[in-house]
Design a protein around this motif. Structure first.
Motif, PDB file in Angstrom:
ATOM      1  N   GLU A 107       0.859  -1.180   0.000  1.00  0.00           N
ATOM      2  CA  GLU A 107       0.000   0.000   0.000  1.00  0.00           C
ATOM      3  C   GLU A 107       0.899   1.234   0.000  1.00  0.00           C
ATOM      4  O   GLU A 107       1.773   1.368   0.858  1.00  0.00           O
ATOM      5  CB  GLU A 107      -0.902   0.014   1.235  1.00  0.00           C
ATOM      6  CG  GLU A 107      -2.025  -1.000   1.204  1.00  0.00           C
ATOM      7  CD  GLU A 107      -3.107  -0.612   0.209  1.00  0.00           C
ATOM      8  OE1 GLU A 107      -3.658   0.497   0.328  1.00  0.00           O
ATOM      9  OE2 GLU A 107      -3.389  -1.412  -0.702  1.00  0.00           O
ATOM     10  N   SER A 108       0.674   2.127  -0.955  1.00  0.00           N
ATOM     11  CA  SER A 108       1.578   3.259  -1.132  1.00  0.00           C
ATOM     12  C   SER A 108       0.804   4.568  -1.179  1.00  0.00           C
ATOM     13  O   SER A 108      -0.315   4.637  -1.714  1.00  0.00           O
ATOM     14  CB  SER A 108       2.383   3.093  -2.429  1.00  0.00           C
ATOM     15  OG  SER A 108       3.039   1.840  -2.439  1.00  0.00           O
ATOM     16  N   VAL A 109       1.434   5.595  -0.638  1.00  0.00           N
ATOM     17  CA  VAL A 109       0.874   6.937  -0.690  1.00  0.00           C
ATOM     18  C   VAL A 109       1.332   7.601  -1.983  1.00  0.00           C
ATOM     19  O   VAL A 109       2.525   7.556  -2.324  1.00  0.00           O
ATOM     20  CB  VAL A 109       1.321   7.775   0.524  1.00  0.00           C
ATOM     21  CG1 VAL A 109       0.812   9.206   0.414  1.00  0.00           C
ATOM     22  CG2 VAL A 109       0.834   7.131   1.812  1.00  0.00           C
ATOM     23  N   THR A 116      11.348  12.234  -5.587  1.00  0.00           N
ATOM     24  CA  THR A 116      11.638  10.822  -5.838  1.00  0.00           C
ATOM     25  C   THR A 116      10.745   9.966  -4.952  1.00  0.00           C
ATOM     26  O   THR A 116      10.175  10.426  -3.961  1.00  0.00           O
ATOM     27  CB  THR A 116      13.115  10.494  -5.544  1.00  0.00           C
ATOM     28  OG1 THR A 116      13.388  10.796  -4.166  1.00  0.00           O
ATOM     29  CG2 THR A 116      14.040  11.308  -6.422  1.00  0.00           C
ATOM     30  N   SER A 117      10.637   8.713  -5.308  1.00  0.00           N
ATOM     31  CA  SER A 117       9.864   7.765  -4.512  1.00  0.00           C
ATOM     32  C   SER A 117      10.688   7.311  -3.314  1.00  0.00           C
ATOM     33  O   SER A 117      11.924   7.331  -3.332  1.00  0.00           O
ATOM     34  CB  SER A 117       9.461   6.565  -5.368  1.00  0.00           C
ATOM     35  OG  SER A 117       8.688   6.991  -6.475  1.00  0.00           O
ATOM     36  N   THR A 118       9.992   6.886  -2.258  1.00  0.00           N
ATOM     37  CA  THR A 118      10.647   6.497  -1.009  1.00  0.00           C
ATOM     38  C   THR A 118      10.131   5.134  -0.565  1.00  0.00           C
ATOM     39  O   THR A 118       8.922   4.872  -0.624  1.00  0.00           O
ATOM     40  CB  THR A 118      10.382   7.534   0.100  1.00  0.00           C
ATOM     41  OG1 THR A 118      10.833   8.808  -0.334  1.00  0.00           O
ATOM     42  CG2 THR A 118      11.102   7.160   1.382  1.00  0.00           C
ATOM     43  N   LEU A 119      11.047   4.279  -0.105  1.00  0.00           N
ATOM     44  CA  LEU A 119      10.690   2.960   0.411  1.00  0.00           C
ATOM     45  C   LEU A 119      11.238   2.825   1.820  1.00  0.00           C
ATOM     46  O   LEU A 119      12.430   3.028   2.066  1.00  0.00           O
ATOM     47  CB  LEU A 119      11.250   1.851  -0.487  1.00  0.00           C
ATOM     48  CG  LEU A 119      11.040   0.417   0.003  1.00  0.00           C
ATOM     49  CD1 LEU A 119       9.552   0.088   0.091  1.00  0.00           C
ATOM     50  CD2 LEU A 119      11.764  -0.567  -0.913  1.00  0.00           C
ATOM     51  N   SER A 120      10.347   2.460   2.747  1.00  0.00           N
ATOM     52  CA  SER A 120      10.764   2.202   4.129  1.00  0.00           C
ATOM     53  C   SER A 120      11.105   0.728   4.256  1.00  0.00           C
ATOM     54  O   SER A 120      10.253  -0.139   4.002  1.00  0.00           O
ATOM     55  CB  SER A 120       9.639   2.573   5.101  1.00  0.00           C
ATOM     56  OG  SER A 120       9.345   3.953   5.016  1.00  0.00           O
ATOM     57  N   MET A 188      10.848   2.008 -14.369  1.00  0.00           N
ATOM     58  CA  MET A 188      12.069   1.858 -13.591  1.00  0.00           C
ATOM     59  C   MET A 188      12.457   3.248 -13.090  1.00  0.00           C
ATOM     60  O   MET A 188      12.787   4.127 -13.893  1.00  0.00           O
ATOM     61  CB  MET A 188      13.191   1.263 -14.448  1.00  0.00           C
ATOM     62  CG  MET A 188      14.491   1.048 -13.693  1.00  0.00           C
ATOM     63  SD  MET A 188      14.416  -0.302 -12.491  1.00  0.00           S
ATOM     64  CE  MET A 188      14.376  -1.733 -13.573  1.00  0.00           C
ATOM     65  N   VAL A 189      12.416   3.440 -11.788  1.00  0.00           N
ATOM     66  CA  VAL A 189      12.655   4.775 -11.228  1.00  0.00           C
ATOM     67  C   VAL A 189      13.623   4.679 -10.053  1.00  0.00           C
ATOM     68  O   VAL A 189      13.865   3.590  -9.497  1.00  0.00           O
ATOM     69  CB  VAL A 189      11.331   5.431 -10.744  1.00  0.00           C
ATOM     70  CG1 VAL A 189      10.393   5.650 -11.914  1.00  0.00           C
ATOM     71  CG2 VAL A 189      10.665   4.607  -9.660  1.00  0.00           C
ATOM     72  N   GLU A 190      14.149   5.816  -9.677  1.00  0.00           N
ATOM     73  CA  GLU A 190      15.014   5.895  -8.507  1.00  0.00           C
ATOM     74  C   GLU A 190      14.154   5.916  -7.243  1.00  0.00           C
ATOM     75  O   GLU A 190      13.122   6.591  -7.179  1.00  0.00           O
ATOM     76  CB  GLU A 190      15.883   7.154  -8.552  1.00  0.00           C
ATOM     77  CG  GLU A 190      16.957   7.104  -9.627  1.00  0.00           C
ATOM     78  CD  GLU A 190      17.885   8.303  -9.537  1.00  0.00           C
ATOM     79  OE1 GLU A 190      17.536   9.275  -8.814  1.00  0.00           O
ATOM     80  OE2 GLU A 190      18.960   8.276 -10.156  1.00  0.00           O
ATOM     81  N   VAL A 191      14.610   5.173  -6.241  1.00  0.00           N
ATOM     82  CA  VAL A 191      13.909   5.082  -4.959  1.00  0.00           C
ATOM     83  C   VAL A 191      14.926   5.314  -3.854  1.00  0.00           C
ATOM     84  O   VAL A 191      15.962   4.632  -3.807  1.00  0.00           O
ATOM     85  CB  VAL A 191      13.236   3.705  -4.789  1.00  0.00           C
ATOM     86  CG1 VAL A 191      12.547   3.626  -3.424  1.00  0.00           C
ATOM     87  CG2 VAL A 191      12.242   3.452  -5.913  1.00  0.00           C
ATOM     88  N   ARG A 204       6.117   5.430  -0.770  1.00  0.00           N
ATOM     89  CA  ARG A 204       5.588   6.723  -1.219  1.00  0.00           C
ATOM     90  C   ARG A 204       6.008   6.914  -2.670  1.00  0.00           C
ATOM     91  O   ARG A 204       7.201   6.909  -2.995  1.00  0.00           O
ATOM     92  CB  ARG A 204       6.106   7.879  -0.364  1.00  0.00           C
ATOM     93  CG  ARG A 204       5.818   7.723   1.106  1.00  0.00           C
ATOM     94  CD  ARG A 204       6.321   8.910   1.916  1.00  0.00           C
ATOM     95  NE  ARG A 204       5.447  10.065   1.732  1.00  0.00           N
ATOM     96  CZ  ARG A 204       4.385  10.308   2.493  1.00  0.00           C
ATOM     97  NH1 ARG A 204       4.056   9.472   3.477  1.00  0.00           N
ATOM     98  NH2 ARG A 204       3.644  11.367   2.286  1.00  0.00           N
ATOM     99  N   ILE A 205       5.021   7.079  -3.533  1.00  0.00           N
ATOM    100  CA  ILE A 205       5.295   7.251  -4.958  1.00  0.00           C
ATOM    101  C   ILE A 205       5.456   8.738  -5.239  1.00  0.00           C
ATOM    102  O   ILE A 205       4.535   9.531  -5.014  1.00  0.00           O
ATOM    103  CB  ILE A 205       4.159   6.676  -5.818  1.00  0.00           C
ATOM    104  CG1 ILE A 205       3.960   5.197  -5.496  1.00  0.00           C
ATOM    105  CG2 ILE A 205       4.443   6.872  -7.295  1.00  0.00           C
ATOM    106  CD1 ILE A 205       5.161   4.342  -5.779  1.00  0.00           C
ATOM    107  N   GLY A 206       6.633   9.119  -5.753  1.00  0.00           N
ATOM    108  CA  GLY A 206       6.932  10.523  -6.011  1.00  0.00           C
ATOM    109  C   GLY A 206       6.715  10.917  -7.463  1.00  0.00           C
ATOM    110  O   GLY A 206       6.218  10.141  -8.293  1.00  0.00           O
TER     111      GLY A 206
END
Length: 233
Positions: A107-109, A116-120, A188-191, A204-206
């Motif tokens: 589940e992503s915000v 940029t996108s963020t992954l915890s 394909m994106v930077e995270v 979190r999708i940026g």
């Protein structure tokens, strides 16, 4: 021969010559001469022989008019309708995202404020492989807290960024490349990775995923449903 009094003679003579200034002592407004003075006060004569004064035109001054200029500035909000391309995704405030490597559905915000996108992730560990810097991270499936269920992922680090948040110390985060799928769109994106265990929304999708690919309707959730990988159509 009958004798006329001097008063009658004076009256007749004045009527003959048409004098209009004859006054009698008993008439109101008659001229009064005070002996021994040079001041003579006289009123306008009255009676049949009185001369009316010349009419005098009275011009009233025009009232002063003050002109006050009032400038009222009105600002109107202009609403511009921007057409949306048919091939763009419509996303809600929260969507399910598939990440690779890892094969997890998270589940992503949808965060339009992040570049940029963020992954915890958990247990971020940097190490060296073939002379390059890599990172090892562990991801937990949704609604799973058991350590045995954690998925280990290893990726090369492309670069580092420093993130500052109000009320927190700035963090130096590693940035990796990952394949993200929302709906039927895969990029394909930077995270950037952060160790934030126990987060309800680990992803979190940026804007680097949203740019030229999707529009966001913040009043909705899970518009796209479960992601569909390109090879499973």
């Amino acid at each position: 021969m009958r004798t006329f009094s001097p008063l009658w003679l004076l009256l007749v003579s004045q009527l003959l010559v048409g004098c209009e200034s004859l006054h009698f002592p008993w008439e109101k407004g008659a001229a009064t001469v005070v002996p021994g003075t040079e001041t003579v006060e006289a009123s306008q004569p009255v009676g049949p022989g009185a001369q009316c004064p010349e009419p005098v035109a009275v011009v009233c001054a025009e009232p002063e008019v003050k002109v006050v200029e009032r400038v009222i500035e009105r600002r109107f909000e202009k609403v511009v309708e921007v057409p949306v391309a048919k091939d763009k995704l419509v996303l809600g405030a929260v969507e399910t995202v598939s990440i690779e490597p890892g094969g997890l559905f998270l589940e992503s915000v949808i965060d339009t404020g992040s570049a940029t996108s963020t992954l915890s992730a958990q247990e971020l560990t940097r190490f060296e492989r073939d002379g390059k810097e890599w990172v090892r991270l562990k991801l937990a499936p949704p609604d799973s807290g058991a350590e045995a269920d954690l998925t280990t992922v290893e990726l090369p680090i492309k670069r580092h960024i420093r993130v500052a948040r109000p009320g927190f110390e700035s963090q130096r985060r590693p940035v990796v490349e990952m394949s993200l799928t929302v709906g039927e769109v895969t990029h394909m994106v930077e995270v950037n990775l952060t160790d934030r265990s126990g987060s309800d929304m680990p992803m979190r999708i940026g804007r680097n995923f949203l740019k030229d690919a999707a529009v966001v309707d913040v009043s909705r959730r899970n518009v796209q449903g479960e992601p569909k990988a390109p090879n499973t159509k």
